[in-house]
Design a protein around this motif. Sequence first.
Motif, PDB file in Angstrom:
ATOM      1  N   TRP A 160      83.087 -13.626  30.981  1.00  0.00           N
ATOM      2  CA  TRP A 160      83.096 -15.101  30.473  1.00  0.00           C
ATOM      3  C   TRP A 160      84.442 -15.279  29.904  1.00  0.00           C
ATOM      4  CZ3 TRP A 160      77.935 -16.671  27.264  1.00  0.00           C
ATOM      5  CH2 TRP A 160      77.063 -16.774  28.263  1.00  0.00           C
ATOM      6  N   SER A 161      85.151 -16.380  30.100  1.00  0.00           N
ATOM      7  CA  SER A 161      86.438 -16.465  29.594  1.00  0.00           C
ATOM      8  C   SER A 161      86.154 -17.157  28.065  1.00  0.00           C
ATOM      9  CB  SER A 161      87.257 -17.410  30.373  1.00  0.00           C
ATOM     10  OG  SER A 161      87.547 -16.482  31.573  1.00  0.00           O
ATOM     11  N   ILE A 162      87.282 -16.877  27.184  1.00  0.00           N
ATOM     12  CA  ILE A 162      87.187 -17.552  26.009  1.00  0.00           C
ATOM     13  C   ILE A 162      87.383 -19.043  26.185  1.00  0.00           C
ATOM     14  CG2 ILE A 162      88.401 -17.735  23.812  1.00  0.00           C
ATOM     15  CD1 ILE A 162      89.178 -14.844  23.839  1.00  0.00           C
ATOM     16  N   PRO A 219      83.473 -19.086  21.912  1.00  0.00           N
ATOM     17  CA  PRO A 219      84.312 -19.563  21.022  1.00  0.00           C
ATOM     18  C   PRO A 219      85.715 -19.253  20.970  1.00  0.00           C
ATOM     19  CG  PRO A 219      82.260 -18.135  19.964  1.00  0.00           C
ATOM     20  CD  PRO A 219      82.145 -18.337  21.500  1.00  0.00           C
ATOM     21  N   LYS A 220      86.785 -19.848  20.565  1.00  0.00           N
ATOM     22  CA  LYS A 220      87.819 -19.226  20.660  1.00  0.00           C
ATOM     23  C   LYS A 220      88.173 -18.198  19.613  1.00  0.00           C
ATOM     24  CE  LYS A 220      89.858 -23.072  22.630  1.00  0.00           C
ATOM     25  NZ  LYS A 220      88.992 -23.504  23.482  1.00  0.00           N
ATOM     26  N   HIS A 221      87.307 -17.843  18.690  1.00  0.00           N
ATOM     27  CA  HIS A 221      87.658 -16.560  17.857  1.00  0.00           C
ATOM     28  C   HIS A 221      87.074 -15.286  18.530  1.00  0.00           C
ATOM     29  CE1 HIS A 221      83.747 -18.008  16.338  1.00  0.00           C
ATOM     30  NE2 HIS A 221      83.489 -16.903  16.487  1.00  0.00           N
ATOM     31  N   ALA A 222      86.405 -15.380  19.541  1.00  0.00           N
ATOM     32  CA  ALA A 222      85.752 -14.384  20.194  1.00  0.00           C
ATOM     33  C   ALA A 222      86.914 -13.378  20.710  1.00  0.00           C
ATOM     34  CB  ALA A 222      84.789 -14.675  21.160  1.00  0.00           C
ATOM     35  N   SER A 273      70.183 -10.203  25.929  1.00  0.00           N
ATOM     36  CA  SER A 273      70.577 -10.377  27.161  1.00  0.00           C
ATOM     37  C   SER A 273      71.210  -8.876  27.640  1.00  0.00           C
ATOM     38  CB  SER A 273      71.617 -11.420  27.344  1.00  0.00           C
ATOM     39  OG  SER A 273      72.896 -10.957  26.839  1.00  0.00           O
ATOM     40  N   PRO A 274      71.393  -8.455  28.652  1.00  0.00           N
ATOM     41  CA  PRO A 274      72.330  -7.580  29.271  1.00  0.00           C
ATOM     42  C   PRO A 274      73.521  -7.605  28.827  1.00  0.00           C
ATOM     43  CG  PRO A 274      71.383  -8.681  31.203  1.00  0.00           C
ATOM     44  CD  PRO A 274      71.011  -9.390  29.999  1.00  0.00           C
ATOM     45  N   LYS A 275      74.576  -6.595  29.064  1.00  0.00           N
ATOM     46  CA  LYS A 275      75.808  -6.719  28.215  1.00  0.00           C
ATOM     47  C   LYS A 275      76.698  -7.420  29.131  1.00  0.00           C
ATOM     48  CE  LYS A 275      75.735  -2.369  25.989  1.00  0.00           C
ATOM     49  NZ  LYS A 275      76.150  -0.893  26.016  1.00  0.00           N
ATOM     50  N   PHE A 276      77.763  -8.141  28.715  1.00  0.00           N
ATOM     51  CA  PHE A 276      78.702  -8.810  29.454  1.00  0.00           C
ATOM     52  C   PHE A 276      79.932  -8.695  28.812  1.00  0.00           C
ATOM     53  CE2 PHE A 276      78.784 -12.902  27.308  1.00  0.00           C
ATOM     54  CZ  PHE A 276      77.629 -12.722  26.388  1.00  0.00           C
ATOM     55  N   LYS A 277      81.065  -9.177  29.506  1.00  0.00           N
ATOM     56  CA  LYS A 277      82.493  -9.224  28.980  1.00  0.00           C
ATOM     57  C   LYS A 277      83.002 -10.441  28.503  1.00  0.00           C
ATOM     58  CE  LYS A 277      83.069  -5.500  32.262  1.00  0.00           C
ATOM     59  NZ  LYS A 277      83.457  -5.119  33.474  1.00  0.00           N
ATOM     60  N   ILE A 278      83.611 -10.623  27.652  1.00  0.00           N
ATOM     61  CA  ILE A 278      84.440 -11.713  27.256  1.00  0.00           C
ATOM     62  C   ILE A 278      85.973 -11.444  27.339  1.00  0.00           C
ATOM     63  CG2 ILE A 278      85.127 -13.363  25.400  1.00  0.00           C
ATOM     64  CD1 ILE A 278      82.085 -13.241  24.690  1.00  0.00           C
ATOM     65  N   ARG A 279      86.794 -12.256  28.083  1.00  0.00           N
ATOM     66  CA  ARG A 279      88.198 -12.076  28.441  1.00  0.00           C
ATOM     67  C   ARG A 279      89.108 -13.284  28.005  1.00  0.00           C
ATOM     68  NH1 ARG A 279      87.260  -7.239  28.551  1.00  0.00           N
ATOM     69  NH2 ARG A 279      87.196  -6.161  30.322  1.00  0.00           N
ATOM     70  N   LYS A 280      90.380 -12.678  27.794  1.00  0.00           N
ATOM     71  CA  LYS A 280      91.086 -14.231  27.452  1.00  0.00           C
ATOM     72  C   LYS A 280      91.199 -14.971  28.880  1.00  0.00           C
ATOM     73  CE  LYS A 280      93.647 -12.313  23.843  1.00  0.00           C
ATOM     74  NZ  LYS A 280      94.753 -11.240  23.750  1.00  0.00           N
ATOM     75  N   PRO A 281      91.336 -16.113  28.880  1.00  0.00           N
ATOM     76  CA  PRO A 281      91.362 -17.192  30.007  1.00  0.00           C
ATOM     77  C   PRO A 281      92.532 -16.742  30.853  1.00  0.00           C
ATOM     78  CG  PRO A 281      91.675 -18.386  28.004  1.00  0.00           C
ATOM     79  CD  PRO A 281      91.357 -17.067  27.644  1.00  0.00           C
TER      80      PRO A 281
END
Length: 134
Positions: free
Chosen positions: A45-47, A105-108, A126-134
């Motif tokens: 997911w992107s921020i 969220p922007k602060h993630a 949930s299962p694990k997922f990634k958060i990345r910069k857009p």
Amino acid sequence: MFFSTIVSALLLAASANNCNASPINAQSLIVFSPRITYPKAGMTWSIGSTHNVTWDTSNIPREKKGSMGRILLGYNGTESENLDVEHPLATAFPIDHGRVSVTVPKHAKPRDDYFIVLFGDSGNMSPKFKIRKP
Ligand SMILES: *[C@@H]1O[C@H](CO)[C@@H](O)[C@H](O)[C@H]1NC(C)=O
Ligand SMILES: *[C@@H]1O[C@H](CO)[C@@H](O)[C@H](O)[C@H]1NC(C)=O
């Protein structure tokens, strides 16, 4: 499955209790914990992006149809679970809809080991997922 086992156990307990006139409030004992079907394991997911979190509503007990849910973002740190209780991704949505829109969220901070927890009465992860910069 797991849930129906609990319900059957409660119903048995309730009917057994009827004979000795000790009322049991089965509704307050039912713990419903819906299985999250989205996000999927390993996805990114992107921020700032928006996603529909979805969950299985097929086994929501009738008593819980009106329940409101809450979704928190978290990851497992070295010491403990880090659940961002200050910034829920979603609150006060009907559990029986099976879907709610959330925005990363922007602060993630970017990480590879985020999960969300969906709270009805009890939390489901949930299962694990990634958060990345857009
Ligand atoms: C979420 O679901 C609604 C209804 O199906 C849809 O209109 C919307 O585009 C979806 N949003 C995303 C980000 O997929
Ligand atoms: C996080 O830690 C808890 C408790 O230690 C564990 O039950 C859970 O499966 C972990 N979640 C993830 C996504 O690794």
